[in-house]
Design a protein around this motif. Sequence first.
Motif, PDB file in Angstrom:
ATOM      1  N   GLY A 237       0.814  -1.212   0.000  1.00 53.02           N
ATOM      2  CA  GLY A 237       0.000   0.000   0.000  1.00 53.02           C
ATOM      3  C   GLY A 237       0.842   1.254   0.000  1.00 53.02           C
ATOM      4  O   GLY A 237       0.524   2.235  -0.686  1.00 53.02           O
ATOM      5  N   MET A 238       1.927   1.242   0.777  1.00 52.44           N
ATOM      6  CA  MET A 238       2.800   2.405   0.817  1.00 52.44           C
ATOM      7  C   MET A 238       3.450   2.645  -0.544  1.00 52.44           C
ATOM      8  O   MET A 238       3.460   3.775  -1.058  1.00 52.44           O
ATOM      9  CB  MET A 238       3.889   2.212   1.876  1.00 52.44           C
ATOM     10  CG  MET A 238       4.892   3.350   1.956  1.00 52.44           C
ATOM     11  SD  MET A 238       6.196   3.016   3.165  1.00 52.44           S
ATOM     12  CE  MET A 238       7.015   1.615   2.401  1.00 52.44           C
ATOM     13  N   THR A 241       0.765   3.786  -2.996  1.00 54.29           N
ATOM     14  CA  THR A 241       0.373   5.180  -2.770  1.00 54.29           C
ATOM     15  C   THR A 241       1.390   6.146  -3.353  1.00 54.29           C
ATOM     16  O   THR A 241       1.029   7.127  -4.035  1.00 54.29           O
ATOM     17  CB  THR A 241       0.213   5.441  -1.262  1.00 54.29           C
ATOM     18  OG1 THR A 241      -0.823   4.592  -0.750  1.00 54.29           O
ATOM     19  CG2 THR A 241      -0.150   6.894  -0.997  1.00 54.29           C
ATOM     20  N   PHE A 245       0.194   8.484  -6.548  1.00 58.45           N
ATOM     21  CA  PHE A 245       0.078   9.936  -6.411  1.00 58.45           C
ATOM     22  C   PHE A 245       1.203  10.680  -7.118  1.00 58.45           C
ATOM     23  O   PHE A 245       1.039  11.838  -7.502  1.00 58.45           O
ATOM     24  CB  PHE A 245       0.006  10.319  -4.929  1.00 58.45           C
ATOM     25  CG  PHE A 245      -1.349  10.076  -4.339  1.00 58.45           C
ATOM     26  CD1 PHE A 245      -2.418  10.913  -4.653  1.00 58.45           C
ATOM     27  CD2 PHE A 245      -1.578   9.007  -3.502  1.00 58.45           C
ATOM     28  CE1 PHE A 245      -3.677  10.686  -4.125  1.00 58.45           C
ATOM     29  CE2 PHE A 245      -2.843   8.764  -2.976  1.00 58.45           C
ATOM     30  CZ  PHE A 245      -3.893   9.607  -3.291  1.00 58.45           C
ATOM     31  N   GLY A 287       0.995   1.886  -9.450  1.00 57.04           N
ATOM     32  CA  GLY A 287       0.412   2.126  -8.137  1.00 57.04           C
ATOM     33  C   GLY A 287      -0.866   1.338  -7.935  1.00 57.04           C
ATOM     34  O   GLY A 287      -1.093   0.749  -6.868  1.00 57.04           O
ATOM     35  N   SER A 288      -1.708   1.294  -8.971  1.00 56.24           N
ATOM     36  CA  SER A 288      -2.954   0.526  -8.881  1.00 56.24           C
ATOM     37  C   SER A 288      -2.669  -0.959  -8.708  1.00 56.24           C
ATOM     38  O   SER A 288      -3.322  -1.651  -7.915  1.00 56.24           O
ATOM     39  CB  SER A 288      -3.785   0.752 -10.148  1.00 56.24           C
ATOM     40  OG  SER A 288      -4.102   2.126 -10.313  1.00 56.24           O
ATOM     41  N   PHE A 291      -1.529  -1.712  -5.188  1.00 55.83           N
ATOM     42  CA  PHE A 291      -2.674  -1.733  -4.283  1.00 55.83           C
ATOM     43  C   PHE A 291      -3.400  -3.073  -4.358  1.00 55.83           C
ATOM     44  O   PHE A 291      -3.737  -3.679  -3.337  1.00 55.83           O
ATOM     45  CB  PHE A 291      -3.635  -0.601  -4.646  1.00 55.83           C
ATOM     46  CG  PHE A 291      -3.494   0.605  -3.774  1.00 55.83           C
ATOM     47  CD1 PHE A 291      -2.969   1.795  -4.273  1.00 55.83           C
ATOM     48  CD2 PHE A 291      -3.871   0.558  -2.437  1.00 55.83           C
ATOM     49  CE1 PHE A 291      -2.832   2.901  -3.465  1.00 55.83           C
ATOM     50  CE2 PHE A 291      -3.739   1.669  -1.621  1.00 55.83           C
ATOM     51  CZ  PHE A 291      -3.214   2.854  -2.135  1.00 55.83           C
TER      52      PHE A 291
END
Length: 316
Positions: A237-238, A241, A245, A287-288, A291
Amino acid sequence: MDISVVVPLYDEVESLPELTTWISRVMADNNYTYEIILIDDGSKDGSWDMIVKLKENNPFIQGIRFRRNYGKSAALNTGFEAARGNVIITMDADLQDSPDEIPALYRRIADDGYDLISGWKAKRYDPLTKTIPTKLFNSATRKMSGIPNLHDFNCGLKSYRKAVVKNIEVYGEMHRYIPVLAKWAGFTKIGEQIVEHRPRKYGKTKFGWSRFINGFLDLLSIFFVGKFGKRPMHFFGMMGTLSFFTGIGLAIWLIADKLIDLSHHVVPRQPTDNPLFYFALVAILLGSQLFLTGFVAELVSRSASERNKYQIEDTI
């Protein structure tokens, strides 16, 4: 029972009679109740036949035989499952570990209250091809594990409180890093003791350069699993993220740059003409994916592992 001696072995038929006799003599001299668990890791030299013969004359010997060679970690893990002693002592079968060290190792657990004592062979008789990789691994492991007081994580001669071996899982090449596994499991009273390292008397070393690479990969695995094994989303997750972003930020910057050009009546460049457009797109997609990986990892993190189910051919 006071002590379980766990001995993984592979093609060590010549050393077994002397080793088991020596262990039994030390136990008798100190009035210990004990068992010797010999795990034959798929030997081809008649080691199992020797174990069967030794068992006939020594009821304190137990034998476990793998159908094929799984490796030292598998043998240790299976030995730990079978051990019944209050203190478990591991040693190699090649007579380079001295059974005379057993009483001192036992007392460090039983009397001093340590969870684990790792042997340190300050003076070694191994060739440079084995000692140099060992020094590199020990240095890296000290820094990554937060256990600065151990000089030799991979020493086969160790003693454990029973609760330790029943609560750790040893696989791959992770026998090198059992103190790290113990620490991650919550057993933090870990000490060290200088032990004798004897020249090899029979056979030849099983060390190979493939273990150098496998050991490094397992060190990374231990670090990751120990830190994020119960909360993988914290890692994925980190990273997701940050990547997501970063991509969004670049996309907003490209859009703002185009609007500024329009406000100044300048023909704007197409976003695809800017290399940052593709960097932003990749960052958003990556990033997706991170996640999603984190979510999936959270779902399976509590699932039971089957990696330590080994095919045992025979037991005595």
